[in-house]
Design a protein around this motif. Structure first.
Motif, short mmCIF file in Angstrom:
data_model
loop_
_atom_site.label_atom_id
_atom_site.label_comp_id
_atom_site.label_asym_id
_atom_site.label_seq_id
_atom_site.Cartn_x
_atom_site.Cartn_y
_atom_site.Cartn_z
N PRO A 1 0.80 -1.23 0.00
CA PRO A 1 0.00 0.00 0.00
C PRO A 1 0.83 1.27 0.00
CG PRO A 1 -0.18 -1.16 2.11
CD PRO A 1 0.49 -2.09 1.16
N TYR A 2 2.01 1.24 0.61
CA TYR A 2 2.85 2.44 0.59
C TYR A 2 3.25 2.78 -0.83
CZ TYR A 2 6.98 5.39 1.11
OH TYR A 2 7.89 6.41 0.98
N GLY A 3 3.78 1.80 -1.56
CA GLY A 3 4.18 2.04 -2.94
C GLY A 3 3.01 2.45 -3.81
N VAL A 4 1.84 1.85 -3.57
CA VAL A 4 0.65 2.21 -4.35
C VAL A 4 0.27 3.67 -4.11
CG1 VAL A 4 -1.83 1.79 -4.59
CG2 VAL A 4 -0.26 -0.15 -4.47
N SER A 5 0.30 4.10 -2.84
CA SER A 5 -0.08 5.48 -2.53
C SER A 5 0.91 6.48 -3.13
CB SER A 5 -0.18 5.67 -1.01
OG SER A 5 1.10 5.59 -0.38
N LYS A 6 2.19 6.13 -3.15
CA LYS A 6 3.19 7.03 -3.73
C LYS A 6 3.10 7.04 -5.25
CE LYS A 6 6.11 9.00 -1.89
NZ LYS A 6 6.17 10.40 -1.39
N LEU A 7 2.82 5.89 -5.86
CA LEU A 7 2.67 5.84 -7.30
C LEU A 7 1.46 6.66 -7.75
CD1 LEU A 7 3.43 4.79 -10.10
CD2 LEU A 7 2.08 2.72 -9.61
N ALA A 8 0.37 6.58 -7.00
CA ALA A 8 -0.81 7.39 -7.32
C ALA A 8 -0.47 8.87 -7.28
CB ALA A 8 -1.94 7.06 -6.35
N ALA A 9 0.36 9.27 -6.29
CA ALA A 9 0.78 10.67 -6.21
C ALA A 9 1.61 11.06 -7.43
CB ALA A 9 1.57 10.89 -4.92
N THR A 10 2.52 10.19 -7.84
CA THR A 10 3.34 10.47 -9.02
C THR A 10 2.46 10.65 -10.25
OG1 THR A 10 5.32 9.35 -8.20
CG2 THR A 10 5.06 9.48 -10.58
N GLU A 11 1.48 9.77 -10.42
CA GLU A 11 0.60 9.87 -11.58
C GLU A 11 -0.19 11.18 -11.55
OE1 GLU A 11 0.62 7.97 -14.17
OE2 GLU A 11 2.11 6.63 -13.30
N LEU A 12 -0.59 11.63 -10.37
CA LEU A 12 -1.28 12.91 -10.26
C LEU A 12 -0.38 14.06 -10.71
CD1 LEU A 12 -3.09 12.49 -6.81
CD2 LEU A 12 -4.21 12.82 -9.03
N VAL A 13 0.87 14.02 -10.29
CA VAL A 13 1.82 15.07 -10.66
C VAL A 13 2.07 15.06 -12.17
CG1 VAL A 13 4.21 15.86 -10.42
CG2 VAL A 13 2.92 15.15 -8.40
N LEU A 14 2.33 13.87 -12.71
CA LEU A 14 2.64 13.78 -14.14
C LEU A 14 1.46 14.16 -15.02
CD1 LEU A 14 4.73 10.46 -14.23
CD2 LEU A 14 5.55 12.82 -14.05
N GLY A 15 0.26 13.95 -14.53
CA GLY A 15 -0.93 14.29 -15.31
C GLY A 15 -1.50 15.66 -15.02
N SER A 16 -0.80 16.44 -14.21
CA SER A 16 -1.34 17.73 -13.76
C SER A 16 -1.18 18.85 -14.77
CB SER A 16 -0.66 18.15 -12.46
OG SER A 16 0.73 18.43 -12.69
N GLY A 17 -0.26 18.67 -15.73
CA GLY A 17 0.03 19.75 -16.66
C GLY A 17 0.95 20.82 -16.09
N LEU A 18 1.45 20.60 -14.87
CA LEU A 18 2.34 21.57 -14.23
C LEU A 18 3.77 21.38 -14.69
CD1 LEU A 18 0.97 21.11 -10.60
CD2 LEU A 18 0.51 23.08 -12.10
N ASP A 19 4.59 22.39 -14.47
CA ASP A 19 6.04 22.27 -14.62
C ASP A 19 6.51 21.49 -13.40
OD1 ASP A 19 8.77 22.51 -14.91
OD2 ASP A 19 8.84 24.64 -14.42
#
Length: 320
Positions: free
Chosen positions: A130-148
């Motif tokens: 679950p730790y890795g899953v929660s961190k991966l979900a955060a990464t996907e949010l960042v990568l899909g955010s359109g932010l720099d």
């Protein structure tokens, strides 16, 4: 350069703060849940609107997120590692500050890898807990955010401040107890696990470099060399001056067995082993491919494992 640092009081955040404060060009503001933060804000419960108003007031050029949880159930990990990052991303999208985001990810997002291999950023993530899953979900949010934005996937951080509950922290504590009680033998298990240990001060240098760079996407932060826990234990014994024998117990390869604290004359230290699962869900082997960090950040690790372990031991020895 105005930098907003989230999670400045955590294990990694403390060293990131020190590194950024050492740069005279950086104006640092710390945001967190503790009383010693410049601004108190709980990402897990605070609203994106409130954080947006703060971003518009401070107008940082860079936001660095070192906050998160490594322990707890799936709900708690999701709240602190995923929901919190969703709040940051939404706030940055709403804000007019245009800040760059540096997110600290972790190697647990990759999950187990093939022994002998080096994991590159294009590897398909298969987190093992679950730790890795929660961190991966955060990464996907960042990568899909359109932010720099850039995500630094930190492998196994070590060095001063290493949590006592981590594998190397437990090794140091077990050795301290053995030396304190005069034991000539330390029984350990699960030492075949291999990890890419990177010093926290080198991680802080990578964060600083990422803040100044134009790199986007995922960047691995490690040394490019996997080390057996058995080897780390031997180095730790040497720097600690432990003259006894390290006796390896038979145990499953992805579990770490550390002698339990003494519970009385019937359970002396070194004879009542307690078994802990290796906490990252990455199996027996993990090693980073660090070419991207070298090419895009101009970063290389500088501090060797022996120095990191010596600093871990100095802190453990102070508890004698």
């Amino acid at each position: 350069m105005r930098v907003l640092l989230i999670g400045a009081n955590g294990y990694l955040g403390r060293y990131v703060a020190d590194r950024l404060l050492a740069d005279p060009a950086v104006q640092l503001t710390a945001l967190g849940r503790g009383d010693d933060a410049d601004v108190r804000f709980d990402l897990a419960t605070g609203s994106p609107g409130a954080l947006t108003r703060f971003l518009d007031a401070v107008h940082p050029g860079v936001v660095v997120n070192c906050a998160g949880a490594t322990r707890g159930g799936a709900r708690e990990l999701t709240r602190h590692n995923t929901v919190a990052v969703a709040t940051i991303c939404e706030s940055l999208r709403r804000s007019g500050c245009g800040a760059r985001l540096v997110q600290l990810g972790c190697a647990s997002e990759y999950g187990p890898s093939q022994p002998g291999s080096s994991t590159a950023e294009d590897a398909v993530p298969r987190p093992g807990g679950p730790y890795g899953v929660s961190k991966l979900a955060a990464t996907e949010l960042v990568l899909g955010s359109g932010l720099d934005a850039v995500v630094l996937r930190v492998f196994s951080p070590v060095g001063p401040g290493t949590p006592a509950g981590s594998p190397l922290g437990r090794l140091a504590e077990a050795m301290r107890r053995a030396m304190q009680s005069g034991d000539s033998e330390l029984k350990l298990g699960g030492l075949g696990v291999q990890r890419d240990f990177v010093d926290v001060r080198d991680v802080a240098r990578a964060v600083h470099a990422a803040s100044l760079s134009a790199a986007q996407g995922v960047v691995n932060i490690g040394t490019g060399r996997a080390v057996r826990l058995r080897e780390a234990a031997s180095v730790l014994a040497r720097v600690a001056g432990f003259g006894g024998a390290l006796h390896e117990l038979d145990s499953p390869p992805a579990r770490l067995v550390i002698p339990a604290p003494s519970a009385g004359p019937d359970h002396p230290v070194g004879q009542a082993p307690a078994t802990y699962p290796y906490p990252d869900g990455c199996g027996t082997w993990q090693q980073a491919d660090v070419r991207t960090a070298r090419d895009r950040l101009g970063w290389r690790p500088r501090i060797g494992l022996e120095e990191s372990l010596a600093d871990i031991w100095m802190e453990a020895a102070c508890r004698i």
